[in-house]
Design an enzyme around this catalytic site. Structure first.
Site, PDB file in Angstrom:
ATOM      1  N   ASN A 117      54.537 -19.887  96.159  1.00 14.40           N
ATOM      2  CA  ASN A 117      54.596 -18.425  96.121  1.00 14.40           C
ATOM      3  C   ASN A 117      55.993 -17.848  95.864  1.00 14.40           C
ATOM      4  OD1 ASN A 117      54.463 -19.641  98.908  1.00 14.40           O
ATOM      5  ND2 ASN A 117      55.311 -17.658  99.428  1.00 14.40           N
ATOM      6  N   GLN A 154      47.956 -18.171  95.211  1.00 13.39           N
ATOM      7  CA  GLN A 154      48.808 -17.770  94.082  1.00 13.39           C
ATOM      8  C   GLN A 154      48.271 -18.270  92.742  1.00 13.39           C
ATOM      9  OE1 GLN A 154      51.381 -15.740  94.066  1.00 13.39           O
ATOM     10  NE2 GLN A 154      51.627 -15.543  96.275  1.00 13.39           N
ATOM     11  N   HIS A 191      43.475  -9.945  97.212  1.00 10.96           N
ATOM     12  CA  HIS A 191      44.510  -8.969  96.830  1.00 10.96           C
ATOM     13  C   HIS A 191      45.627  -9.558  95.967  1.00 10.96           C
ATOM     14  CE1 HIS A 191      47.943  -9.791  99.660  1.00 10.96           C
ATOM     15  NE2 HIS A 191      47.008 -10.340 100.401  1.00 10.96           N
ATOM     16  N   THR A 236      29.700  -8.880 110.560  1.00 11.80           N
ATOM     17  CA  THR A 236      29.132  -8.108 109.454  1.00 11.80           C
ATOM     18  C   THR A 236      30.063  -8.150 108.253  1.00 11.80           C
ATOM     19  OG1 THR A 236      28.021  -6.693 111.034  1.00 11.80           O
ATOM     20  CG2 THR A 236      28.273  -5.821 108.792  1.00 11.80           C
ATOM     21  N   CYS A 278      56.814 -12.276 103.601  1.00  7.75           N
ATOM     22  CA  CYS A 278      56.834 -12.458 105.048  1.00  7.75           C
ATOM     23  C   CYS A 278      58.260 -12.580 105.572  1.00  7.75           C
ATOM     24  CB  CYS A 278      56.044 -13.706 105.418  1.00  7.75           C
ATOM     25  SG  CYS A 278      54.588 -13.925 104.397  1.00  7.75           S
TER      26      CYS A 278
HETATM   27  C1  LIG Z   1      49.473 -14.305 100.045  1.00  4.99           C
HETATM   28  C2  LIG Z   1      49.269 -15.725 100.393  1.00  4.99           C
HETATM   29  C3  LIG Z   1      48.535 -16.094 101.518  1.00  4.99           C
HETATM   30  C4  LIG Z   1      47.949 -15.086 102.468  1.00  4.99           C
HETATM   31  O1  LIG Z   1      46.848 -14.452 101.905  1.00  4.99           O
HETATM   32  P1  LIG Z   1      46.189 -13.190 102.627  1.00  4.99           P
HETATM   33  O2  LIG Z   1      44.949 -12.965 101.832  1.00  4.99           O
HETATM   34  O3  LIG Z   1      47.176 -12.083 102.517  1.00  4.99           O
HETATM   35  O4  LIG Z   1      45.899 -13.571 104.031  1.00  4.99           O
HETATM   36  C5  LIG Z   1      48.362 -17.435 101.767  1.00  4.99           C
HETATM   37  N1  LIG Z   1      48.887 -18.369 100.964  1.00  4.99           N
HETATM   38  C6  LIG Z   1      49.601 -18.053  99.877  1.00  4.99           C
HETATM   39  C7  LIG Z   1      50.147 -19.124  99.012  1.00  4.99           C
HETATM   40  C8  LIG Z   1      49.827 -16.715  99.554  1.00  4.99           C
HETATM   41  O5  LIG Z   1      50.554 -16.416  98.491  1.00  4.99           O
END
Ligand SMILES: *Cc1c(COP(=O)(O)O)cnc(C)c1O
Length: 387
Positions: free
Chosen positions: A155, A183, A205, A244, A330
């Protein structure tokens, strides 16, 4: 956002909704409020149908069968369900788990928990290009190895890992193979059959879908992977993820997967060209800039480089009209050098001076030209001021 909003180049942190996805999410919110678990009436059936359509689209993105997909709130939950669900299923016989030193916290966190529960954890580092060699994984496997978990694409530096090779190794050794593909999904082809993947985590997302949706692929045969649920309640998602379902988010996630699959090849070519153009501009205009991570084996839209002598926080503070980052979302509040870059052997002073740029579906050539100018201008100004 307003026309004067910063140019968004942080697509590894999250991505804007595709308008086609937004439209579907809206429509489902408005017209289909039924509970997908209500089996007795048309409201429930309509919701359940939307969920099953989404399940097919998500499964198709990774060549899984729909019955192998468990919807979750995102990749973090999917990673936790996979790792802690396995640990619970094998509660009485913990073994060894092999992972990389550059996993996302969503994997590194639960792996640390396995460590506390008596598993032996082998963390393997990448080569200087940020690629984990399959041989390094093989070298640490033991008779009680149960799982190898290595992210599909990194990432921060976007490097793509040799999944098919690792899948083959794991199969030969009777070890499960898991990958966090948050990713990689939608950006490069993924195939759980061809790559021998047993568990795979996805996030909506990151691929222009809504937040709050994701999925875990759990292989059903050759071998059948058994997880113990992390939560208990109704029987939704085969009992693995009761509660749900968020039908609008899931429907949007499905559509996001379909759109990503449909446009993947063209989009990869377009983003690689834009990314290469940006790096060309920056690296010809400025001295002392170095690319972090392998130039070839990386995600099409990823650029990560260091600017000698200019710390990341000064770059970010000066680039108020660009939305970029110094590393993972993060840890972006931190002035510590990125552990991922240190792990490649990037010296600490250069690792402190890194910039991560992530391009996405709506990034234009004009934005890239503009971003290049602003980065070059700022670095010249900051270096000029320093000398
Ligand atoms: C963004 C990301 C996550 C976390 O995903 P969420 O859907 O935000 O919980 C986990 N692993 C990697 C490699 C990411 O880039």
């Amino acid at each position: 956002m307003s026309p004067r909003a910063p140019i968004y180049l942080d697509h590894h942190a999250t991505t804007p909704l595709d308008p086609r996805v937004l439209e579907l999410v809206h429509q489902v919110q408005r017209d289909h409020f039924g509970n997908a678990g209500s089996a007795g009436h048309a409201y429930g059936w309509a919701a359940a149908k939307l969920v099953e359509q989404a399940r097919e689209k998500v499964a198709a993105l990774i060549n899984a069968s729909p019955a192998e997909m468990v919807f979750t709130s995102g990749a973090t939950e999917a990673d936790n369900l996979a790792l802690l669900g396995l640990a619970d299923a094998w509660e009485d016989r913990p073994g060894q788990v092999v992972t990389s030193t550059f996993e996302h916290e969503a994997v590194a966190g639960p792996v640390a928990e396995l460590d506390r529960r008596g598993w032996r954890v082998a963390r393997v580092g990448p080569d200087p290009g940020g690629v984990l060699e399959c041989g390094s994984v093989e070298a640490v496997l033991t008779a009680d190895s149960r799982l190898v978990t290595v992210m599909a694409a990194q990432n921060e530096i976007g490097t793509i890992q040799p999944l098919a090779e690792m899948g083959r190794l794991c199969k030969d050794r009777g070890v499960l193979f898991m990958t966090d593909a948050a990713q990689a999904a939608g950006r490069i082809p993924l195939d759980v059959q061809a790559m021998g993947i047993d568990l795979l985590a996805l996030s909506s997302h990151k691929i222009h879908g809504p937040k709050g949706a994701g999925a875990l692929f759990v292989r059903r045969r050759d071998p059948r992977v058994v997880l113990r649920p992390r939560q208990f309640g109704g029987g939704q998602e085969g009992g693995l993820r009761p509660g749900t379902l968020d039908v609008p988010a899931i429907a949007g996630f499905g559509e996001a997967c379909r759109l990503a699959a449909e446009g993947m090849a063209d989009e990869a070519a377009r983003l690689s060209a834009l990314r290469d153009d940006l790096w060309q501009r920056i690296s010809t205009a400025l001295e002392g800039v170095t690319l972090n991570g392998c130039p070839r084996r990386r995600l099409p839209g990823n650029l990560n480089f260091s600017v000698a002598g200019v710390p990341s926080h000064r770059l970010l503070a000066g680039l108020t009209t660009l939305a970029v980052s110094s590393g993972s979302a993060c840890s972006s509040g931190s002035t510590e050098p990125s552990p991922v870059l240190l792990g490649l052997g990037v010296p600490a002073d250069l690792a402190r001076c890194s910039l991560r740029i992530g391009l996405g579906r709506f990034t234009t050539a004009e934005e890239i030209a503009e971003a290049g100018d602003r980065i070059i201008g700022l670095v010249r100004k900051l270096r000029g001021a320093a000398s």
